[in-house]
Design a protein around this motif. Structure first.
Motif, mmCIF file in Angstrom:
data_model
loop_
_atom_site.group_PDB
_atom_site.id
_atom_site.type_symbol
_atom_site.label_atom_id
_atom_site.label_comp_id
_atom_site.label_asym_id
_atom_site.label_seq_id
_atom_site.Cartn_x
_atom_site.Cartn_y
_atom_site.Cartn_z
ATOM 1 N N LEU A 159 0.727 -1.158 0.123
ATOM 2 C CA LEU A 159 0.013 0.047 -0.102
ATOM 3 C C LEU A 159 0.936 1.241 -0.144
ATOM 4 O O LEU A 159 2.098 1.315 0.456
ATOM 5 C CB LEU A 159 -1.082 0.123 1.213
ATOM 6 C CG LEU A 159 -2.118 -1.168 1.286
ATOM 7 C CD1 LEU A 159 -2.423 -1.023 2.741
ATOM 8 C CD2 LEU A 159 -2.939 -0.729 0.238
ATOM 9 N N PRO A 160 0.249 2.154 -0.593
ATOM 10 C CA PRO A 160 0.999 3.610 -0.239
ATOM 11 C C PRO A 160 1.411 3.960 1.040
ATOM 12 O O PRO A 160 0.606 3.652 2.014
ATOM 13 C CB PRO A 160 -0.165 4.825 -0.935
ATOM 14 C CG PRO A 160 -0.965 3.940 -1.634
ATOM 15 C CD PRO A 160 -0.929 2.814 -1.052
ATOM 16 N N GLN A 161 2.537 4.814 1.396
ATOM 17 C CA GLN A 161 2.974 5.033 2.677
ATOM 18 C C GLN A 161 1.875 5.733 3.651
ATOM 19 O O GLN A 161 1.656 5.373 4.829
ATOM 20 C CB GLN A 161 4.284 5.682 2.759
ATOM 21 C CG GLN A 161 5.437 4.791 2.519
ATOM 22 C CD GLN A 161 6.626 5.577 2.938
ATOM 23 O OE1 GLN A 161 6.643 6.840 3.035
ATOM 24 N NE2 GLN A 161 7.748 5.011 3.168
ATOM 25 N N ALA A 162 1.074 6.478 2.911
ATOM 26 C CA ALA A 162 0.226 7.127 3.589
ATOM 27 C C ALA A 162 -0.870 6.290 4.185
ATOM 28 O O ALA A 162 -1.618 6.870 5.031
ATOM 29 C CB ALA A 162 -0.375 8.329 2.771
ATOM 30 N N LEU A 163 -1.236 5.062 3.730
ATOM 31 C CA LEU A 163 -2.118 4.269 4.011
ATOM 32 C C LEU A 163 -1.886 3.108 4.871
ATOM 33 O O LEU A 163 -2.606 2.369 5.565
ATOM 34 C CB LEU A 163 -2.972 3.469 2.937
ATOM 35 C CG LEU A 163 -3.703 4.623 2.050
ATOM 36 C CD1 LEU A 163 -4.326 3.735 0.777
ATOM 37 C CD2 LEU A 163 -4.956 5.163 3.080
ATOM 38 N N GLN A 164 -0.570 2.926 5.062
ATOM 39 C CA GLN A 164 -0.025 1.880 5.725
ATOM 40 C C GLN A 164 -0.312 1.888 7.278
ATOM 41 O O GLN A 164 -0.921 0.911 8.020
ATOM 42 C CB GLN A 164 1.456 1.764 5.786
ATOM 43 C CG GLN A 164 1.963 1.310 4.306
ATOM 44 C CD GLN A 164 3.232 1.139 4.116
ATOM 45 O OE1 GLN A 164 4.130 1.690 4.984
ATOM 46 N NE2 GLN A 164 3.764 0.797 2.927
ATOM 47 N N ILE A 165 -0.261 3.023 8.031
ATOM 48 C CA ILE A 165 -0.680 3.190 9.540
ATOM 49 C C ILE A 165 -2.183 2.982 9.464
ATOM 50 O O ILE A 165 -2.527 2.141 10.407
ATOM 51 C CB ILE A 165 -0.464 4.249 9.857
ATOM 52 C CG1 ILE A 165 1.111 4.784 9.836
ATOM 53 C CG2 ILE A 165 -0.565 4.464 11.488
ATOM 54 C CD1 ILE A 165 2.039 4.236 11.014
#
Lengths: 229, 66
Positions: A159-165
């Motif tokens: 996933l894109p980094q922004a969505l990982q958390i």
């Protein structure tokens, strides 16, 4: 991106069908309602749920880190084939021996571990102890959930980094959803006896759904990650 | 008594149930030469169910949640 997010959600739902966390929470309720006022019991239960969710989220993050260190990217189809095989094996295991024989909700756990968890639930008098009990229940379920955590971590890496958390949070929240539902149900007036009767009555249904969940997840990975790669 | 408190049964009622069940079990055991723990547990559950089905359920399922 969509298959990866759906994989996280599906893995979270399969995790939610497993019963050790729910059973341990029931033990905590039973022990606490006999000793403490309701407000204290609610605090203990909240901390239990937080402990369970915390270790789940930590495990997913840790698994993601390990996959990244070892593979430098999400797992390749060869490794995912092994994961699919393990998922199918766990589906059969859930159907075959997740619950012990008899009209109860006794699980596959060795008796010594079940007794230890039972004792810890009875002795949990502080928020810290309840938090630790939540983590213990999560840890004890690892033989069945570790592969789900691995699958989730692998999908999160794609996933894109922004969505990982956010994806880690979604998985953790889904995994503790039954615990939160139990808290609401008890708050609304159901007793631990009602809940346990429901669990015994629907034990086979939950077991079938859980096994199907593992199979569906395996199929999902096979179609979208292995054959579709 | 702890189980009774968990189920919302008053302490007084819990004590009464315990006394009556203990009497019944004592009389039942006197008529038998040998009894096992499983026999005693089953008889207790049977006697308790006369007063509270929930209490009997809790007693029968002790140690069988996980």
């Amino acid at each position: 991106m969509k298959p990866d997010l759906y994989t996280v959600i599906l893995a979270g739902l399969v995790h939610a069908t497993l019963q050790l966390g729910v059973g341990t929470l029931l033990l905590l309720y039973h022990a606490s309602l006999g000793k403490h006022v309701r407000r204290k019991t609610r605090e203990l239960v909240t901390n239990y749920i937080l402990g369970n969710g915390f270790l789940t989220a930590l495990a997913v993050a840790g698994a993601g880190f390990i996959i990244y260190i070892v593979c430098q990217r999400p797992m390749n189809p060869a490794m995912l084939t092994i994961v699919v095989g393990v998922l199918v094996g766990l589906a059969v295991s859930v159907w075959a021996f997740y619950y012990r024989m008899g009209k109860s909700t006794e699980l596959w756990l060795p008796k010594s571990i079940a007794n230890f968890i039972n004792r810890r639930a009875k002795l949990s008098d502080s928020n810290t102890e309840a938090f630790s009990l939540g983590m213990l229940a999560c840890f004890a379920e690892f033989p069945f959930t570790l592969i789900l955590i691995l699958v989730t971590a692998n999908s999160i890496l794609a996933l894109p980094q922004a969505l990982q958390i956010l994806a880690i949070a979604i998985y953790a929240l889904l995994s503790v959803l039954p615990l939160a539902i139990m808290r609401i149900v008890v708050r609304k007036g159901q007793t631990v006896v009602d809940i346990q009767r429901w669990r015994i009555k629907n034990k086979n249904f939950i077991r079938v759904i859980s096994g199907i969940g593992f199979m569906v997840l395996a199929g999902f990975l096979l179609v979208f990650k292995i054959l579709g790669a | 008594m702890l189980e009774a408190k968990v189920l919302g049964i008053s302490a007084g009622a819990g004590e009464k149930y315990a006394e009556k069940v203990a009497d019944k079990i004592a009389k039942w055991a006197e008529r038998r030469e040998e009894v096992t723990q499983a026999d005693i547990d089953a008889q207790i559950a049977k006697e308790v169910s006369r007063y509270s089905k929930d209490l009997a359920f809790v007693y029968k399922n002790r140690g069988k949640i996980i």
